[in-house]
Write a protein that holds these residues in place. Structure first.
Motif, PDB file in Angstrom:
ATOM      1  N   GLU A  22       0.809  -1.419   0.177  1.00 40.59           N
ATOM      2  CA  GLU A  22      -0.047  -0.014  -0.063  1.00 40.59           C
ATOM      3  C   GLU A  22       0.739   1.309   0.028  1.00 40.59           C
ATOM      4  O   GLU A  22       0.820   2.209  -0.725  1.00 40.59           O
ATOM      5  N   ALA A  53      -8.346   2.400  -0.427  1.00 37.78           N
ATOM      6  CA  ALA A  53      -6.909   1.676  -0.243  1.00 37.78           C
ATOM      7  C   ALA A  53      -6.303   1.266  -1.883  1.00 37.78           C
ATOM      8  O   ALA A  53      -7.385   1.100  -2.549  1.00 37.78           O
ATOM      9  N   GLU A  56      -6.096  -4.032  -2.071  1.00 34.81           N
ATOM     10  CA  GLU A  56      -7.208  -4.730  -1.212  1.00 34.81           C
ATOM     11  C   GLU A  56      -6.964  -6.092  -1.152  1.00 34.81           C
ATOM     12  O   GLU A  56      -6.402  -6.749  -2.194  1.00 34.81           O
TER      13      GLU A  56
END
Length: 304
Positions: A22, A53, A56
């Motif tokens: 991320e 986000a 995922e």
């Protein structure tokens, strides 16, 4: 969700960390092209939610979404604009622009026209199966896949990948299945095929919506034509077109996949669970049908 597959093996040694992924993707978010920008690329939230986000996880399967936006200028429009500028210089100075100046005029004309150009967006699903060490891209373009893989490898320390390489080439396997009329266990051969000659003529025969269990197809193979594409179905659940380069195209989930599912079961999580659940079984079966996986090199980030 998926329409095409280019499949990579993730080499041992990379420690999957969703938060680290991320953070890495956040350094290259997708932003729309600026007024005079020809191309923009980056990562966007897979769920399509603003500020969502970028990586995922659904039932342990990681989903990313890569986006490219580009502006297209018709060559004729650009040429006309350059000519207008060149004609103006010739009229004002009495001389024709030289080669270097013409190139500068082309760059200048491009900047003038880009704010008015049409934009085109193209997104790609990227699936990381950490348990099976697979990286799967939803694209039929090897060039676009290379672009995404390079970005991932450079962004994620320790990540190295290689295209899946099988003991038997897809072309040799497809030729055997067609010639002997013996598809691999769990698969059926459908009604679409392309055969190409390796000779200088590069002659090509295409069958569409046509039975392939005929002597004519076997005669083409005996004559030296080899299959480059073959339509198949796996387990009566997923149909696809296999290529000589081990790409999977025209992917379609059949009705049996959705039996027992309610009409309101849709949504991102359900789509991911269905797609990765089916493909997570199809891919190893396909590799096994091609004689299992062969050793291959891996792509790593270039040394700094």
């Amino acid at each position: 969700m998926f329409h095409n597959l280019i499949i990579y093996r993730i080499a041992p040694g990379w420690l999957p960390d969703l938060q680290a992924v991320e953070e890495a993707l956040a350094k290259c978010p997708f932003l729309e092209c600026g007024a005079t920008q020809e191309k923009s690329l980056g990562w966007m939230p897979p769920r399509g939610e603003a500020h969502g986000a970028l990586a995922e996880s659904v039932a342990g399967q990681w989903m990313l979404r890569f986006m490219v936006e580009s502006k297209t200028l018709p060559a004729s429009v650009l040429a006309r604009k350059v000519k207008e500028k060149a004609d103006r210089i010739e009229k004002e100075t009495g001389r024709k622009p030289g080669r270097k100046e013409t190139k500068e005029l082309k760059d200048e004309a491009k900047l003038d026209l880009l704010p008015m150009a049409f934009t085109k967006q193209c997104s790609m699903w990227v699936w990381i199966d950490t348990a099976s060490r697979l990286l799967v891209l939803d694209t039929s373009s090897q060039g676009r896949a290379d672009e995404v893989v390079t970005l991932l490898v450079e962004s994620l320390p320790g990540l190295s990948v290689s295209l899946i390489n099988t003991q038997t080439s897809p072309q040799a396997a497809m030729a055997h299945w067609l010639k002997e009329q013996e598809p691999p266990k769990g698969f059926t051969v459908d009604r679409e095929c392309e055969l190409k000659s390796a000779s200088e003529e590069k002659s090509r025969v295409v069958y569409g919506r046509h039975p392939l269990d005929i002597e004519e197809v076997q005669a083409h193979i005996d004559a030296g034509k080899l299959p480059t594409k073959l339509a198949m179905t796996w387990d009566d659940r997923v149909s696809f077109l296999l290529t000589e380069g081990l790409q999977v195209k025209k992917l379609a989930f059949l009705d049996t996949v959705f039996e027992g599912k309610k009409a309101d079961d849709g949504g991102f999580d359900t789509d991911v669970a269905i797609a990765t659940g089916e493909l997570g079984k199809l891919i190893p079966d396909l590799i096994e049908a091609l004689g299992g996986e062969a050793e291959s090199g891996v792509a790593t980030a270039p040394h700094q």
